[in-house]
Design a protein around this motif. Structure first.
Motif, PDB file in Angstrom:
ATOM      1  N   THR A 150       0.844  -1.195   0.000  1.00  0.00           N
ATOM      2  CA  THR A 150       0.000   0.000   0.000  1.00  0.00           C
ATOM      3  C   THR A 150       0.876   1.239   0.000  1.00  0.00           C
ATOM      4  OG1 THR A 150      -1.612  -1.212   1.342  1.00  0.00           O
ATOM      5  CG2 THR A 150      -1.903   1.168   1.151  1.00  0.00           C
ATOM      6  N   LYS A 151       0.452   2.248  -0.746  1.00  0.00           N
ATOM      7  CA  LYS A 151       1.199   3.504  -0.825  1.00  0.00           C
ATOM      8  C   LYS A 151       0.306   4.643  -0.353  1.00  0.00           C
ATOM      9  CE  LYS A 151       3.579   1.399  -4.686  1.00  0.00           C
ATOM     10  NZ  LYS A 151       4.697   0.912  -3.876  1.00  0.00           N
ATOM     11  N   TYR A 152       0.926   5.602   0.311  1.00  0.00           N
ATOM     12  CA  TYR A 152       0.204   6.733   0.862  1.00  0.00           C
ATOM     13  C   TYR A 152       0.881   8.018   0.392  1.00  0.00           C
ATOM     14  CZ  TYR A 152      -0.976   2.945   4.106  1.00  0.00           C
ATOM     15  OH  TYR A 152      -1.361   1.745   4.649  1.00  0.00           O
ATOM     16  N   TYR A 153       0.076   9.050   0.156  1.00  0.00           N
ATOM     17  CA  TYR A 153       0.608  10.313  -0.326  1.00  0.00           C
ATOM     18  C   TYR A 153      -0.065  11.489   0.369  1.00  0.00           C
ATOM     19  CZ  TYR A 153       2.481   7.517  -4.147  1.00  0.00           C
ATOM     20  OH  TYR A 153       3.147   6.566  -4.887  1.00  0.00           O
ATOM     21  N   GLU A 154       0.706  12.517   0.585  1.00  0.00           N
ATOM     22  CA  GLU A 154       0.144  13.787   1.032  1.00  0.00           C
ATOM     23  C   GLU A 154      -0.633  14.386  -0.130  1.00  0.00           C
ATOM     24  OE1 GLU A 154      -0.245  17.941   1.709  1.00  0.00           O
ATOM     25  OE2 GLU A 154       1.242  17.169   0.293  1.00  0.00           O
ATOM     26  N   ASP A 155      -1.704  15.075   0.152  1.00  0.00           N
ATOM     27  CA  ASP A 155      -2.616  15.512  -0.911  1.00  0.00           C
ATOM     28  C   ASP A 155      -1.924  16.354  -1.986  1.00  0.00           C
ATOM     29  OD1 ASP A 155      -5.627  15.937   1.133  1.00  0.00           O
ATOM     30  OD2 ASP A 155      -4.739  14.177   0.178  1.00  0.00           O
ATOM     31  N   SER A 156      -1.022  17.225  -1.596  1.00  0.00           N
ATOM     32  CA  SER A 156      -0.438  18.145  -2.579  1.00  0.00           C
ATOM     33  C   SER A 156       0.508  17.450  -3.564  1.00  0.00           C
ATOM     34  CB  SER A 156       0.310  19.275  -1.862  1.00  0.00           C
ATOM     35  OG  SER A 156       1.480  18.785  -1.248  1.00  0.00           O
ATOM     36  N   VAL A 157       0.908  16.211  -3.285  1.00  0.00           N
ATOM     37  CA  VAL A 157       1.826  15.520  -4.191  1.00  0.00           C
ATOM     38  C   VAL A 157       1.150  14.386  -4.952  1.00  0.00           C
ATOM     39  CG1 VAL A 157       3.732  16.085  -2.631  1.00  0.00           C
ATOM     40  CG2 VAL A 157       2.727  13.786  -2.567  1.00  0.00           C
ATOM     41  N   LYS A 158      -0.090  14.108  -4.620  1.00  0.00           N
ATOM     42  CA  LYS A 158      -0.797  13.038  -5.320  1.00  0.00           C
ATOM     43  C   LYS A 158      -0.855  13.323  -6.815  1.00  0.00           C
ATOM     44  CE  LYS A 158      -3.801  11.413  -1.588  1.00  0.00           C
ATOM     45  NZ  LYS A 158      -5.182  11.354  -1.063  1.00  0.00           N
ATOM     46  N   GLY A 159      -0.569  12.306  -7.615  1.00  0.00           N
ATOM     47  CA  GLY A 159      -0.563  12.463  -9.054  1.00  0.00           C
ATOM     48  C   GLY A 159       0.732  13.012  -9.613  1.00  0.00           C
ATOM     49  N   ARG A 160       1.617  13.507  -8.740  1.00  0.00           N
ATOM     50  CA  ARG A 160       2.909  14.036  -9.198  1.00  0.00           C
ATOM     51  C   ARG A 160       4.078  13.205  -8.672  1.00  0.00           C
ATOM     52  NH1 ARG A 160       4.635  18.871  -7.567  1.00  0.00           N
ATOM     53  NH2 ARG A 160       3.542  18.835  -5.566  1.00  0.00           N
ATOM     54  N   PHE A 161       3.969  12.697  -7.469  1.00  0.00           N
ATOM     55  CA  PHE A 161       5.047  11.920  -6.848  1.00  0.00           C
ATOM     56  C   PHE A 161       4.650  10.448  -6.798  1.00  0.00           C
ATOM     57  CE2 PHE A 161       6.985  15.455  -3.936  1.00  0.00           C
ATOM     58  CZ  PHE A 161       7.077  16.291  -5.029  1.00  0.00           C
ATOM     59  N   THR A 162       5.641   9.592  -6.920  1.00  0.00           N
ATOM     60  CA  THR A 162       5.415   8.157  -6.823  1.00  0.00           C
ATOM     61  C   THR A 162       6.492   7.528  -5.949  1.00  0.00           C
ATOM     62  OG1 THR A 162       4.460   8.085  -9.046  1.00  0.00           O
ATOM     63  CG2 THR A 162       5.156   5.997  -8.086  1.00  0.00           C
ATOM     64  N   ILE A 163       6.059   6.813  -4.927  1.00  0.00           N
ATOM     65  CA  ILE A 163       7.003   6.084  -4.083  1.00  0.00           C
ATOM     66  C   ILE A 163       7.050   4.635  -4.548  1.00  0.00           C
ATOM     67  CG2 ILE A 163       5.269   5.539  -2.316  1.00  0.00           C
ATOM     68  CD1 ILE A 163       7.526   5.891  -0.214  1.00  0.00           C
ATOM     69  N   SER A 164       8.240   4.086  -4.554  1.00  0.00           N
ATOM     70  CA  SER A 164       8.399   2.688  -4.939  1.00  0.00           C
ATOM     71  C   SER A 164       9.600   2.117  -4.195  1.00  0.00           C
ATOM     72  CB  SER A 164       8.595   2.548  -6.450  1.00  0.00           C
ATOM     73  OG  SER A 164       9.768   3.215  -6.863  1.00  0.00           O
ATOM     74  N   ARG A 165       9.723   0.806  -4.221  1.00  0.00           N
ATOM     75  CA  ARG A 165      10.838   0.183  -3.530  1.00  0.00           C
ATOM     76  C   ARG A 165      11.388  -0.974  -4.339  1.00  0.00           C
ATOM     77  NH1 ARG A 165       8.328  -0.994   2.013  1.00  0.00           N
ATOM     78  NH2 ARG A 165      10.384  -1.790   2.530  1.00  0.00           N
ATOM     79  N   ASP A 166      12.666  -1.206  -4.184  1.00  0.00           N
ATOM     80  CA  ASP A 166      13.347  -2.340  -4.797  1.00  0.00           C
ATOM     81  C   ASP A 166      13.927  -3.138  -3.636  1.00  0.00           C
ATOM     82  OD1 ASP A 166      15.065  -4.116  -6.037  1.00  0.00           O
ATOM     83  OD2 ASP A 166      15.743  -2.678  -7.527  1.00  0.00           O
ATOM     84  N   ASN A 167      13.223  -4.162  -3.220  1.00  0.00           N
ATOM     85  CA  ASN A 167      13.641  -4.890  -2.023  1.00  0.00           C
ATOM     86  C   ASN A 167      14.986  -5.582  -2.172  1.00  0.00           C
ATOM     87  OD1 ASN A 167      11.500  -4.104  -0.374  1.00  0.00           O
ATOM     88  ND2 ASN A 167      10.176  -5.736  -1.140  1.00  0.00           N
ATOM     89  N   PRO A 168      15.284  -6.239  -3.299  1.00  0.00           N
ATOM     90  CA  PRO A 168      16.616  -6.856  -3.415  1.00  0.00           C
ATOM     91  C   PRO A 168      17.746  -5.833  -3.296  1.00  0.00           C
ATOM     92  CG  PRO A 168      15.148  -7.756  -5.054  1.00  0.00           C
ATOM     93  CD  PRO A 168      14.433  -6.594  -4.424  1.00  0.00           C
ATOM     94  N   ARG A 169      17.485  -4.592  -3.686  1.00  0.00           N
ATOM     95  CA  ARG A 169      18.508  -3.547  -3.588  1.00  0.00           C
ATOM     96  C   ARG A 169      18.410  -2.744  -2.296  1.00  0.00           C
ATOM     97  NH1 ARG A 169      20.979  -2.366  -8.601  1.00  0.00           N
ATOM     98  NH2 ARG A 169      20.014  -3.464 -10.348  1.00  0.00           N
ATOM     99  N   ASN A 170      17.457  -3.092  -1.441  1.00  0.00           N
ATOM    100  CA  ASN A 170      17.263  -2.361  -0.178  1.00  0.00           C
ATOM    101  C   ASN A 170      17.132  -0.856  -0.404  1.00  0.00           C
ATOM    102  OD1 ASN A 170      17.524  -4.809   1.124  1.00  0.00           O
ATOM    103  ND2 ASN A 170      19.126  -4.153   2.518  1.00  0.00           N
ATOM    104  N   THR A 171      16.358  -0.485  -1.390  1.00  0.00           N
ATOM    105  CA  THR A 171      16.259   0.919  -1.759  1.00  0.00           C
ATOM    106  C   THR A 171      14.804   1.322  -1.966  1.00  0.00           C
ATOM    107  OG1 THR A 171      18.424   0.830  -2.842  1.00  0.00           O
ATOM    108  CG2 THR A 171      16.989   2.676  -3.415  1.00  0.00           C
ATOM    109  N   VAL A 172      14.469   2.504  -1.489  1.00  0.00           N
ATOM    110  CA  VAL A 172      13.170   3.092  -1.755  1.00  0.00           C
ATOM    111  C   VAL A 172      13.393   4.361  -2.569  1.00  0.00           C
ATOM    112  CG1 VAL A 172      13.111   4.413   0.415  1.00  0.00           C
ATOM    113  CG2 VAL A 172      10.976   3.812  -0.747  1.00  0.00           C
ATOM    114  N   TYR A 173      12.478   4.637  -3.476  1.00  0.00           N
ATOM    115  CA  TYR A 173      12.602   5.771  -4.382  1.00  0.00           C
ATOM    116  C   TYR A 173      11.421   6.724  -4.213  1.00  0.00           C
ATOM    117  CZ  TYR A 173      15.757   2.498  -6.693  1.00  0.00           C
ATOM    118  OH  TYR A 173      16.765   1.604  -6.967  1.00  0.00           O
ATOM    119  N   LEU A 174      11.649   7.960  -4.561  1.00  0.00           N
ATOM    120  CA  LEU A 174      10.567   8.936  -4.673  1.00  0.00           C
ATOM    121  C   LEU A 174      10.752   9.640  -6.018  1.00  0.00           C
ATOM    122  CD1 LEU A 174       8.120  10.168  -3.196  1.00  0.00           C
ATOM    123  CD2 LEU A 174       9.641  12.038  -2.489  1.00  0.00           C
TER     124      LEU A 174
END
Length: 123
Positions: free
Chosen positions: A56-80
Motif C-alpha cells: 500500500t502507498k500513501y501520499y500527502e494531498d499536494s503531491v498526489k498524481g505528481r510523486f510516486t514512491i516505490s521500492r526495490d527490495n533486493p537492492r534495499n532501496t526506496v525511491y521517490l
C-alpha cells in the motif's frame, strides 16, 4: 538500520527528480518506508509512504498524481519519483523507516532516519 538519501538537486518548475534512499541491514521488505520534507521556517511534513512489501502507498494531498514512491527490495532501496515539480516543493527531503506497525503519517512513527537531501525548484 542506516539510511542514505540521495538524488536531490536544483530543477526548474515542471521538471523531475528521483530521490533514492538506500538502507543497510536485513529484512528491508518488512519495513514501512516514508519520505518527509522540511522547508525553511516550516515544520517537517509527511510526503509519501510505502507499506512493508510495497502493498500500500500513501501520499500527502499536494503531491498526489505528481510523486510516486516505490521500492526495490533486493537492492534495499526506496525511491521517490517527483514529476511536475513546483517551487513549493523546495525542501530538504528525508527518508525514514519503521520496523513494526502501520502508522505512517507522523515523524514519531518512524525508528530510523536518513540525513536528508536538498531539493530546490526554481520558478
Amino acid at each position: 538500520v542506516q539510511l542514505q538519501a540521495s538524488g536531490g538537486g536544483l530543477v526548474q518548475a515542471g521538471g523531475s527528480l528521483r530521490l533514492s534512499c538506500a538502507a543497510s541491514g536485513r529484512s528491508f521488505s518488512s519495513y514501512l518506508m516514508g519520505w518527509f520534507r522540511q522547508a525553511p521556517g516550516k515544520e517537517r511534513e509527511f510526503v509519501a509512504a510505502d507499506s512493508w512489501r510495497g502493498v500500500t502507498k500513501y501520499y500527502e494531498d499536494s503531491v498526489k498524481g505528481r510523486f510516486t514512491i516505490s521500492r526495490d527490495n533486493p537492492r534495499n532501496t526506496v525511491y521517490l519519483q517527483m514529476n511536475s515539480l513546483k517551487p513549493e516543493d523546495t525542501a530538504v527531503y528525508y527518508c525514514a523507516a519503521r520496523r513494526y506497525g502501520t502508522s505512517y503519517l507522523y515523524g514519531d512513527d518512524y525508528n530510523y532516519w536518513g540525513q536528508g537531501t536538498q531539493v530546490t525548484v526554481s520558478s
